[in-house]
Design a protein around this motif. Structure first.
Motif, PDB file in Angstrom:
ATOM      1  N   ALA B  38     -56.758   9.120  -7.446  1.00 32.27           N
ATOM      2  CA  ALA B  38     -55.585   9.972  -7.660  1.00 32.27           C
ATOM      3  C   ALA B  38     -56.031  11.256  -8.349  1.00 32.27           C
ATOM      4  O   ALA B  38     -57.096  11.315  -8.977  1.00 32.27           O
ATOM      5  CB  ALA B  38     -54.560   9.235  -8.503  1.00 32.27           C
ATOM      6  N   LEU B  39     -55.216  12.267  -8.253  1.00 29.91           N
ATOM      7  CA  LEU B  39     -55.544  13.578  -8.811  1.00 29.91           C
ATOM      8  C   LEU B  39     -55.802  13.477 -10.312  1.00 29.91           C
ATOM      9  O   LEU B  39     -54.998  12.906 -11.058  1.00 29.91           O
ATOM     10  CB  LEU B  39     -54.400  14.551  -8.538  1.00 29.91           C
ATOM     11  N   GLY B  40     -56.955  13.971 -10.741  1.00 32.18           N
ATOM     12  CA  GLY B  40     -57.279  13.984 -12.154  1.00 32.18           C
ATOM     13  C   GLY B  40     -57.774  12.670 -12.724  1.00 32.18           C
ATOM     14  O   GLY B  40     -57.970  12.557 -13.939  1.00 32.18           O
ATOM     15  N   GLN B  41     -57.984  11.684 -11.864  1.00 34.02           N
ATOM     16  CA  GLN B  41     -58.424  10.361 -12.322  1.00 34.02           C
ATOM     17  C   GLN B  41     -59.795  10.024 -11.747  1.00 34.02           C
ATOM     18  O   GLN B  41     -60.266  10.667 -10.809  1.00 34.02           O
ATOM     19  CB  GLN B  41     -57.426   9.290 -11.859  1.00 34.02           C
ATOM     20  N   GLY B  42     -60.400   9.001 -12.303  1.00 34.22           N
ATOM     21  CA  GLY B  42     -61.623   8.474 -11.706  1.00 34.22           C
ATOM     22  C   GLY B  42     -61.278   7.551 -10.539  1.00 34.22           C
ATOM     23  O   GLY B  42     -60.166   7.033 -10.453  1.00 34.22           O
ATOM     24  N   PRO B  43     -62.197   7.357  -9.614  1.00 32.34           N
ATOM     25  CA  PRO B  43     -61.949   6.441  -8.484  1.00 32.34           C
ATOM     26  C   PRO B  43     -61.654   5.021  -8.959  1.00 32.34           C
ATOM     27  O   PRO B  43     -62.251   4.550  -9.925  1.00 32.34           O
ATOM     28  CB  PRO B  43     -63.255   6.502  -7.694  1.00 32.34           C
ATOM     29  N   GLN B  44     -60.723   4.358  -8.250  1.00 38.78           N
ATOM     30  CA  GLN B  44     -60.358   2.975  -8.538  1.00 38.78           C
ATOM     31  C   GLN B  44     -60.784   2.087  -7.363  1.00 38.78           C
ATOM     32  O   GLN B  44     -60.474   2.404  -6.209  1.00 38.78           O
ATOM     33  CB  GLN B  44     -58.848   2.854  -8.752  1.00 38.78           C
ATOM     34  N   ARG B  55     -65.228  -9.444   0.130  1.00 37.74           N
ATOM     35  CA  ARG B  55     -65.975 -10.184  -0.885  1.00 37.74           C
ATOM     36  C   ARG B  55     -65.278 -10.126  -2.244  1.00 37.74           C
ATOM     37  O   ARG B  55     -65.303 -11.082  -3.000  1.00 37.74           O
ATOM     38  CB  ARG B  55     -67.392  -9.660  -1.007  1.00 37.74           C
ATOM     39  N   GLN B  56     -64.685  -8.996  -2.578  1.00 34.32           N
ATOM     40  CA  GLN B  56     -63.941  -8.886  -3.819  1.00 34.32           C
ATOM     41  C   GLN B  56     -62.889  -7.794  -3.672  1.00 34.32           C
ATOM     42  O   GLN B  56     -62.999  -6.927  -2.803  1.00 34.32           O
ATOM     43  CB  GLN B  56     -64.850  -8.629  -5.020  1.00 34.32           C
ATOM     44  N   ARG B  57     -61.885  -7.884  -4.536  1.00 36.16           N
ATOM     45  CA  ARG B  57     -60.726  -7.011  -4.412  1.00 36.16           C
ATOM     46  C   ARG B  57     -60.285  -6.534  -5.776  1.00 36.16           C
ATOM     47  O   ARG B  57     -60.341  -7.286  -6.750  1.00 36.16           O
ATOM     48  CB  ARG B  57     -59.589  -7.786  -3.734  1.00 36.16           C
ATOM     49  N   GLY B  58     -59.866  -5.292  -5.824  1.00 39.46           N
ATOM     50  CA  GLY B  58     -59.295  -4.752  -7.045  1.00 39.46           C
ATOM     51  C   GLY B  58     -57.803  -5.026  -7.108  1.00 39.46           C
ATOM     52  O   GLY B  58     -57.244  -5.791  -6.313  1.00 39.46           O
ATOM     53  N   ASN B  59     -57.134  -4.356  -8.027  1.00 44.52           N
ATOM     54  CA  ASN B  59     -55.726  -4.593  -8.286  1.00 44.52           C
ATOM     55  C   ASN B  59     -54.859  -3.721  -7.368  1.00 44.52           C
ATOM     56  O   ASN B  59     -54.186  -2.795  -7.831  1.00 44.52           O
ATOM     57  CB  ASN B  59     -55.422  -4.301  -9.753  1.00 44.52           C
ATOM     58  N   PHE B  60     -54.883  -4.029  -6.075  1.00 44.78           N
ATOM     59  CA  PHE B  60     -54.091  -3.300  -5.088  1.00 44.78           C
ATOM     60  C   PHE B  60     -53.251  -4.295  -4.294  1.00 44.78           C
ATOM     61  O   PHE B  60     -53.691  -5.415  -4.047  1.00 44.78           O
ATOM     62  CB  PHE B  60     -55.006  -2.503  -4.142  1.00 44.78           C
ATOM     63  N   PRO B  61     -52.041  -3.884  -3.885  1.00 46.62           N
ATOM     64  CA  PRO B  61     -51.156  -4.801  -3.158  1.00 46.62           C
ATOM     65  C   PRO B  61     -51.684  -5.123  -1.761  1.00 46.62           C
ATOM     66  O   PRO B  61     -52.588  -4.453  -1.249  1.00 46.62           O
ATOM     67  CB  PRO B  61     -49.832  -4.020  -3.081  1.00 46.62           C
ATOM     68  N   LEU B  83     -45.056   7.348  -1.414  1.00 51.65           N
ATOM     69  CA  LEU B  83     -45.507   8.648  -1.893  1.00 51.65           C
ATOM     70  C   LEU B  83     -46.712   8.499  -2.824  1.00 51.65           C
ATOM     71  O   LEU B  83     -47.632   9.323  -2.815  1.00 51.65           O
ATOM     72  CB  LEU B  83     -44.376   9.376  -2.611  1.00 51.65           C
ATOM     73  N   GLY B  84     -46.713   7.429  -3.608  1.00 49.28           N
ATOM     74  CA  GLY B  84     -47.778   7.185  -4.570  1.00 49.28           C
ATOM     75  C   GLY B  84     -49.118   6.832  -3.950  1.00 49.28           C
ATOM     76  O   GLY B  84     -50.121   6.748  -4.662  1.00 49.28           O
ATOM     77  N   ASP B  85     -49.138   6.616  -2.640  1.00 42.64           N
ATOM     78  CA  ASP B  85     -50.407   6.339  -1.962  1.00 42.64           C
ATOM     79  C   ASP B  85     -51.172   7.630  -1.667  1.00 42.64           C
ATOM     80  O   ASP B  85     -52.319   7.581  -1.205  1.00 42.64           O
ATOM     81  CB  ASP B  85     -50.162   5.592  -0.649  1.00 42.64           C
TER      82      ASP B  85
END
Lengths: 109, 111
Positions: B38-44, B55-61, B83-85
């Motif tokens: 997201a704008l102004g953030q580090g990659p998630q 193999r592994q998953r982060g905190n995404f729906p 919109l938040g995507d």
């Protein structure tokens, strides 16, 4: 989960100045990388440095794994060094990187 | 060596639509990870694929899903766009224990 904190969040320098960026992490890591994000968004690899010291031209990095921090040194800065610098760690040795919030560097001519 | 390539570079979608982003890994790399910035953030971290399996998953729906093909290339699918995507989506390839290399990203705008 592991926390990664970078400081300072913002840095403004005159061309030719030196700077030190810091990355603190909250747990042991298997991998630590420094990246420079260019204005078009691409992350450029700077260093793969889970421990020790490395140098590449005007840039060098040191990771002290036992004290859970890494430093990125930029010497004789140039305007092309401007951008966002990210530290990212992998605590599981699986390639899953946890990023800090970045340091935004602006080098003025 | 072409490095990591992503397509498309930019994309505009309407809320509720579905989108597919593509990534070709660096030659010799077998693991592909996807990140959202997201704008102004580090990659998630979104998820990672190895041997065609997640193999592994982060905190995404679950609206975020993916696939890896036998040639190690990968797709990221997002359903029911919000919109938040809107973000920069980055693909990284690696071999276990080695440096990760990133593509140039896909900038997704949801309107």
């Amino acid at each position: 989960g592991i926390q990664v904190e970078q400081s300072p969040p913002d840095l403004i320098l005159q061309e030719g100045a030196n700077s030190t960026l810091r990355c603190n992490f909250s747990d042991s890591v298997n991998n630590l990388q420094w990246f420079h994000q260019n204005p078009w968004g691409q992350l450029i690899n700077l260093f793969y440095i889970p421990s020790g010291t490395k140098q590449n031209g005007r840039l060098s990095a040191t990771t002290v794994a036992t004290e859970r921090y890494s430093l990125l040194y930029i010497s004789s800065s140039q305007t092309t060094d401007s951008g966002v610098y990210f530290c990212a760690v992998d605590a599981s040795n699986t390639g899953k990187l946890i990023f800090g919030q970045g340091t935004t560097l602006q080098v003025k001519p | 060596d072409a490095g990591v390539t992503q397509s498309p570079t930019h994309l505009i979608k309407t809320r509720g639509q579905q989108v597919t982003l593509r990534c070709s890994p660096k030659s010799g790399h077998d693991t592909v990870s996807w990140y959202q910035q997201a704008l102004g953030q580090g990659p998630q971290f979104i998820f990672q694929y190895y041997e065609e399996e997640e193999r592994q998953r982060g905190n995404f729906p679950d609206r975020f899903s993916g696939h890896q093909f036998p040639n190690y290339s990968s797709e990221l699918n997002v359903n029911a766009l919000l919109l938040g995507d809107s973000a920069l989506y980055l693909c990284a390839s690696t071999m276990t224990g080695l440096s990760a290399f990133f593509g140039q990203g896909t900038r997704l705008t949801v309107v």
